[in-house]
Design a protein around this motif. Sequence first.
Motif, short mmCIF file in Angstrom:
data_model
loop_
_atom_site.label_atom_id
_atom_site.label_comp_id
_atom_site.label_asym_id
_atom_site.label_seq_id
_atom_site.Cartn_x
_atom_site.Cartn_y
_atom_site.Cartn_z
N LYS A 25 0.84 -1.18 0.00
CA LYS A 25 0.00 0.00 0.00
C LYS A 25 0.88 1.23 0.00
O LYS A 25 1.77 1.35 0.82
CB LYS A 25 -0.87 0.04 1.24
N ALA A 26 0.63 2.11 -0.90
CA ALA A 26 1.40 3.34 -0.95
C ALA A 26 0.87 4.32 0.08
O ALA A 26 -0.34 4.47 0.25
CB ALA A 26 1.34 3.96 -2.34
N ARG A 27 1.75 4.94 0.79
CA ARG A 27 1.37 5.96 1.77
C ARG A 27 1.18 7.28 1.04
O ARG A 27 1.71 7.48 -0.04
CB ARG A 27 2.47 6.14 2.82
N ARG A 28 0.47 8.18 1.64
CA ARG A 28 0.34 9.54 1.11
C ARG A 28 1.48 10.35 1.71
O ARG A 28 1.54 10.58 2.90
CB ARG A 28 -1.01 10.16 1.48
N GLN A 29 2.41 10.74 0.88
CA GLN A 29 3.62 11.43 1.33
C GLN A 29 3.33 12.86 1.73
O GLN A 29 2.71 13.60 1.00
CB GLN A 29 4.68 11.41 0.22
N GLU A 30 3.79 13.22 2.90
CA GLU A 30 3.73 14.61 3.36
C GLU A 30 5.09 15.24 3.11
O GLU A 30 6.07 14.56 2.85
CB GLU A 30 3.40 14.64 4.86
N ALA A 31 5.13 16.56 3.19
CA ALA A 31 6.40 17.26 2.98
C ALA A 31 7.41 16.80 4.02
O ALA A 31 7.08 16.56 5.17
CB ALA A 31 6.19 18.77 3.07
N GLY A 32 8.63 16.66 3.61
CA GLY A 32 9.69 16.24 4.53
C GLY A 32 10.89 15.78 3.74
O GLY A 32 10.85 15.64 2.52
N GLY A 33 11.96 15.53 4.44
CA GLY A 33 13.19 15.11 3.81
C GLY A 33 13.27 13.61 3.63
O GLY A 33 12.32 12.88 3.92
N PRO A 34 14.42 13.13 3.17
CA PRO A 34 14.60 11.70 2.92
C PRO A 34 14.41 10.84 4.18
O PRO A 34 14.05 9.68 4.08
CB PRO A 34 16.01 11.59 2.37
N GLU A 35 14.64 11.43 5.34
CA GLU A 35 14.49 10.66 6.57
C GLU A 35 13.03 10.31 6.86
O GLU A 35 12.73 9.46 7.68
CB GLU A 35 15.11 11.40 7.76
N PHE A 73 7.52 -12.36 -0.33
CA PHE A 73 6.75 -11.23 -0.86
C PHE A 73 5.42 -11.68 -1.44
O PHE A 73 4.38 -11.07 -1.22
CB PHE A 73 7.59 -10.48 -1.90
N TYR A 74 5.43 -12.78 -2.19
CA TYR A 74 4.22 -13.23 -2.85
C TYR A 74 3.19 -13.74 -1.85
O TYR A 74 1.99 -13.55 -2.04
CB TYR A 74 4.55 -14.29 -3.90
N ALA A 75 3.63 -14.34 -0.77
CA ALA A 75 2.70 -14.74 0.30
C ALA A 75 2.11 -13.51 0.96
O ALA A 75 0.91 -13.48 1.28
CB ALA A 75 3.42 -15.62 1.32
N ASP A 76 2.94 -12.48 1.17
CA ASP A 76 2.42 -11.23 1.74
C ASP A 76 1.36 -10.61 0.83
O ASP A 76 0.34 -10.12 1.30
CB ASP A 76 3.56 -10.22 1.97
N VAL A 77 1.60 -10.64 -0.48
CA VAL A 77 0.63 -10.10 -1.44
C VAL A 77 -0.68 -10.89 -1.34
O VAL A 77 -1.76 -10.30 -1.24
CB VAL A 77 1.18 -10.15 -2.88
N SER A 78 -0.59 -12.20 -1.34
CA SER A 78 -1.82 -13.01 -1.32
C SER A 78 -2.61 -12.84 -0.02
O SER A 78 -3.83 -12.97 -0.03
CB SER A 78 -1.50 -14.48 -1.58
N ARG A 79 -1.92 -12.54 1.08
CA ARG A 79 -2.61 -12.33 2.36
C ARG A 79 -2.97 -10.86 2.60
O ARG A 79 -3.53 -10.53 3.64
CB ARG A 79 -1.71 -12.82 3.50
N GLY A 80 -2.59 -9.99 1.67
CA GLY A 80 -2.86 -8.56 1.86
C GLY A 80 -2.00 -7.95 2.95
O GLY A 80 -2.42 -7.02 3.63
N GLU A 81 -0.78 -8.45 3.12
CA GLU A 81 0.11 -8.00 4.19
C GLU A 81 1.32 -7.21 3.69
O GLU A 81 2.35 -7.17 4.35
CB GLU A 81 0.58 -9.20 5.01
#
Length: 85
Positions: A1-11, A44-52
């Motif tokens: 899931k992509a997060r909604r990025q707020e303003a901020g630096g690389p950290e 990774f593929y198990a995480d995808v299939s479980r929605g994790e």
Amino acid sequence: KARRQEAGGPEQLVIYDPYYCEGRVAVLLKEMGFPRCINRKRDFYADVSRGEVPEFDVLLTNPPYSDDHKERLLGWLLGALRQRG
């Protein structure tokens, strides 16, 4: 899931690498000023299939060239983008 990025630096960026390999990517990114890297020794593929799949801002990876990893990753990414709209 992509997060909604707020303003901020690389950290502030959460970088996700779904392919663990030797786990070195998190160390290298931290040394470069990106301390929030998710790179776990998981299937990774198990995480995808479980929605994790964890939430992240940036997906950065070098998928294995063997088998169909590239195609599966790109298929998942395209599906995730379509869901976001």
